[in-house]
Design an enzyme around this catalytic site. Structure first.
Site, short mmCIF file in Angstrom:
data_model
loop_
_atom_site.label_atom_id
_atom_site.label_comp_id
_atom_site.label_asym_id
_atom_site.label_seq_id
_atom_site.Cartn_x
_atom_site.Cartn_y
_atom_site.Cartn_z
N GLU A 9 -27.02 -26.85 -16.01
CA GLU A 9 -27.27 -25.69 -16.84
C GLU A 9 -28.82 -25.15 -16.56
O GLU A 9 -29.12 -24.10 -16.79
CB GLU A 9 -27.23 -26.17 -18.19
CG GLU A 9 -27.49 -24.76 -19.11
CD GLU A 9 -26.53 -25.11 -20.46
OE1 GLU A 9 -27.54 -24.54 -21.53
OE2 GLU A 9 -25.62 -25.75 -20.76
N ASP A 116 -24.57 -28.39 -20.78
CA ASP A 116 -24.79 -29.05 -21.93
C ASP A 116 -23.58 -29.46 -22.40
O ASP A 116 -22.76 -28.43 -22.55
CB ASP A 116 -25.92 -28.37 -22.99
CG ASP A 116 -27.16 -28.24 -22.50
OD1 ASP A 116 -27.52 -29.32 -21.42
OD2 ASP A 116 -28.03 -27.54 -22.72
N ASP A 118 -21.92 -29.07 -25.23
CA ASP A 118 -21.55 -28.49 -26.65
C ASP A 118 -20.77 -27.17 -26.37
O ASP A 118 -20.64 -27.02 -25.33
CB ASP A 118 -23.00 -28.26 -27.48
CG ASP A 118 -23.92 -27.40 -26.49
OD1 ASP A 118 -23.37 -26.67 -25.68
OD2 ASP A 118 -24.96 -27.22 -27.05
N TYR A 333 -30.00 -35.84 -26.21
CA TYR A 333 -29.59 -34.35 -26.24
C TYR A 333 -29.78 -33.96 -27.70
O TYR A 333 -29.40 -34.53 -28.73
CB TYR A 333 -28.29 -34.03 -25.85
CG TYR A 333 -27.72 -32.61 -25.76
CD1 TYR A 333 -28.43 -31.81 -24.83
CD2 TYR A 333 -26.94 -32.17 -26.66
CE1 TYR A 333 -28.27 -30.56 -24.78
CE2 TYR A 333 -26.32 -30.75 -26.57
CZ TYR A 333 -27.03 -29.92 -25.74
OH TYR A 333 -26.85 -28.73 -25.79
#
Length: 717
Positions: A9, A116, A118, A333
């Site tokens: 990312e 990431d 999520d 994270y």
């Protein structure tokens, strides 16, 4: 030999992947994007020799936009935006990144996504998939997802050896949110901007009066608290307070079991009974073991609240710093809803990594030597990331001021979670005097345990003098004290985060963005004490919607949408179904607002222009001076009495008190020099007061319309 394209990312994540998987043997082969280098190296993946290619994006590559001509304010009506076609388009500043991905995709056999872990990361992952699969043909089984929580060698190696598949439903929930935010934000922003520019000269040149489905409920919380303060009506109440001195430096302060009473006469009668009794008796002494519990593991919401309240760093800045610490491999994270550690995590290894710290190394070694206790388990789990914790030792010299503060907080919180509860003994002494009960508490801390490493929580010792059960004594001080109820304080950032989290406004990853947005839009601002208050424009907008009966500044509508997005992520509802339901409801709200928009215009006119001219007419109830409200009062003068003085006494001047005993201004009742026997006699004769407004003798009857009766009714406690 298989080619595997690894897409991260951010460039910093790509660099960490290259560093830990290549053992320093990677080659930088350039690339089409200046800031997104491409690395290549050989690797052994599950026993197979492969060629690894690593590069990155920089967040979202695409934006969701209206197609032409619906992005032109003058070309279409606002109502058309509910159904206007939209599309995801490559952002104009991301063309080099897209070309870089297309070139890196040539000849690959597997795509490994390192976005990431999520929902937002999953959405970016599918943007990458869309770009790569248009450049080269890949079977769905060859599109993989790396799952990791920290940028450490162990996490990255474990992720590449255990690749999973991306989850379309998580990406769909984000696409649903993006479409709803785009449509509704554009609809109500255009409506507000176009119509309110004519409502006030103050807004004539305002380029944008934006509306957002999350920012307005966030603003609503700020405005609601400000209105509670402005509409607050102070009431006078009385307490009985007892003090007992034992020795030079030991004083026991006893609190009244009734806490407080709002009726002066009733309190005075009880006070006189205590005075007549002359002495108090100890009726109970209890000494019990008491623990102070260590904190739960750190989720994002708890992190933001803690940093805001203890370090005075706002949530938006704190998340940026946490993200930087994560990218540098120092903490896990920072976007996580989880507040418990799964047993698969080796916490002692994490503690051991802190054993050489000059700040908490000794404490860490004590945990390893036997003081370790597995952290308490919270009730939240996002099934993606563990709680925020340190993964690598850092020193003060490695980080700047705020970076170190946040790293220190994360580390101390983690160590505190792995510690024992603090232990102590609490002594409760109960005394009775004249039929009234008083209580004094004392605390003796025996073992600090987690408090030794955790300065963000206090457990103050309050040692009591020695008392004996059945002991009779004369208090050194017994006072009937008068007080005034105070308005609630303005919201702190921690308060605001709690309200948003409780009401379902935003997520752990977006709450800080919405708080920043209402400040950027000039709808709210922070006081010097870092408390939120609405600007006149913010107040006017919320008041206008409230006046017309629209609820778009309240949290229920957005909370319902957030719940729907969770259902999409859990495969219990389709993206199209959520969008259809939400837009249908909001279209009704839109028509309601349009029909009553004059109320919003009037609120803007009244609350933006009028206060600028009449602010000096505002009077502070504390000091009596004009130009500010009580919650912003900085005067050191004693507060004005709010109780009407006796008819035969002069009214108190500004800044003076009216004594509740003698009715004269200029002093508190505790300093009254009038003859107490005269006051006592008046109370005992049962002489009833006559209301100076309506002439009623004694207590007002039920249903009385007298302003004094209304004012003296205590609020629900």
């Amino acid at each position: 030999m298989k080619f595997i394209l690894n897409v991260a990312e951010k460039p910093s994540v790509a660099k960490a992947i290259m560093k830990y998987l290549s053992n320093g043997r990677a080659e930088n082969v350039g690339g089409r994007s200046k800031f997104n280098p491409v690395y290549e190296f050989d690797y052994n993946l599950q026993g197979e020799h492969v060629k690894m290619r690593v590069t990155s994006v920089q967040g979202h590559v695409m934006n969701m936009e209206f197609v032409e001509p619906y992005n032109n304010w003058k070309s279409v009506s606002i109502e058309e935006l509910f159904t206007a076609p939209i599309q995801k388009m490559i952002s104009s500043d991301k063309n080099d990144i897209v070309k870089n991905l297309q070139e890196c995709s040539r000849g690959i056999d597997i795509l490994a996504l390192w976005l990431d872990c999520d929902r937002e990361g999953e959405n970016i992952a599918f943007e990458v998939v869309d770009i790569v699969t248009k450049a080269t043909q890949l079977r769905p089984n060859n599109i993989k997802r790396a799952v990791f929580s920290a940028l450490t060698k162990v996490d990255i190696e474990n992720a590449i050896q255990n690749l999973e598949y991306p989850k379309q439903e998580l990406s769909e929930s984000v696409d649903a949110r993006m479409e709803l935010d785009l449509r509704l934000g554009a609809i109500f922003t255009r409506l507000q901007t176009l119509r309110l520019r004519n409502a006030s000269p103050f807004l004539a040149n305002q380029p944008l009066i934006s509306w957002g489905p999350c920012q307005f409920p966030t603003l609503g919380f700020v405005v609601k608290r400000q209105l509670e303060i402005l509409n607050f009506k102070p009431e006078q109440y009385w307490t009985l307070d007892m003090k007992v001195n034992r020795g030079a430096n030991k004083t026991a302060e006893f609190s009244w079991s009734r806490a407080r009473l709002f009726d002066f006469t009733s309190t005075l009668v009880l006070y006189e009974k205590c005075i007549e009794a002359g002495q108090a008796e100890i009726v109970s002494i209890e000494k019990n073991e008491k623990n102070k519990c260590r904190p739960y593991p750190l989720s994002t919401i708890s992190f933001q609240k803690l940093v805001s309240s203890k370090l005075k760093i706002d949530s938006d800045e704190s998340m940026k710093i946490a993200e930087k610490l994560y990218n540098n491999g120092l903490i896990s994270y920072p976007r996580t809803e989880t507040d418990f550690f799964k047993t698969t995590i080796n916490l002692k290894n994490l503690i051991e990594s802190q054993a050489e710290s000059g700040d908490w190394g000794d404490y860490s070694r004590r945990l390893l030597d036997g003081d370790f206790k597995w952290p308490k388990a919270g009730q939240h789990d996002d099934n993606s990331h563990p709680p925020i914790h340190p993964v690598k030792l850092a020193t003060r010299q490695d980080l700047n001021g705020k970076e170190w503060q946040i790293y220190e907080l994360v580390t101390r919180h983690f160590l505190a979670c792995c510690s024992l509860d603090a232990k102590g003994f609490e002594t409760v002494v109960i005394a009775q005097m004249g039929g009234e009960t008083f209580e004094a508490k004392g605390l003796q801390v025996v073992e600090l345990n987690f408090l030794e490493i955790y300065p963000y929580m206090k457990w103050s010792e309050n040692e009591l003098p020695i008392f004996n059960d059945g002991e009779v004594f004369v208090p050194n001080e017994l006072m009937m004290n008068e007080h005034t109820t105070q308005p609630p304080p303005l919201l702190s950032e921690s308060d605001l985060i709690s309200l948003m989290d409780k009401s379902g406004i935003g997520t752990d990853a977006t709450i800080h963005q919405h708080i920043k947005t209402i400040q950027d839009r000039k709808y709210a601002e922070k006081t010097p004490n870092q408390l939120f208050k609405p600007t006149q424009l913010g107040m006017a907008l919320v008041q206008g919607y409230a006046n017309m009966g629209a609820r778009i500044h309240e949290p229920e509508l957005r909370a319902k949408t957030e719940k729907g997005m969770n259902e999409v992520a859990a495969r219990n509802k389709s993206r199209q179904e959520l969008i259809r339901e939400t837009l249908g409801e909001m279209e009704d709200v839109y028509r309601f607002v349009v029909d009553r928009f004059n109320m919003l215009s009037d609120a803007v006119k009244n609350l933006i222009t009028a206060p600028l001219q009449s602010n000096n007419q505002i009077t502070c109830y504390k000091c009596g001076e004009s130009g500010h409200y009580a919650n912003n009062c900085t005067s050191t003068r004693p507060p004005l009495s709010i109780r009407a003085v006796n008819e035969n006494q002069a009214a108190p001047q500004q800044g003076q008190n009216a004594c509740f005993k003698c009715g004269k201004p200029g002093h508190f009742a505790n300093a009254c020099t009038e003859d107490k026997n005269k006051t006592n006699k008046q109370a005992k004769t049962g002489k009833k007061k006559v209301c100076e407004l309506c002439g009623v003798e004694g207590r007002h009857p039920k249903g009385s319309t007298c302003e004094h009766a209304k004012r003296k009714k205590p609020a629900n406690k």
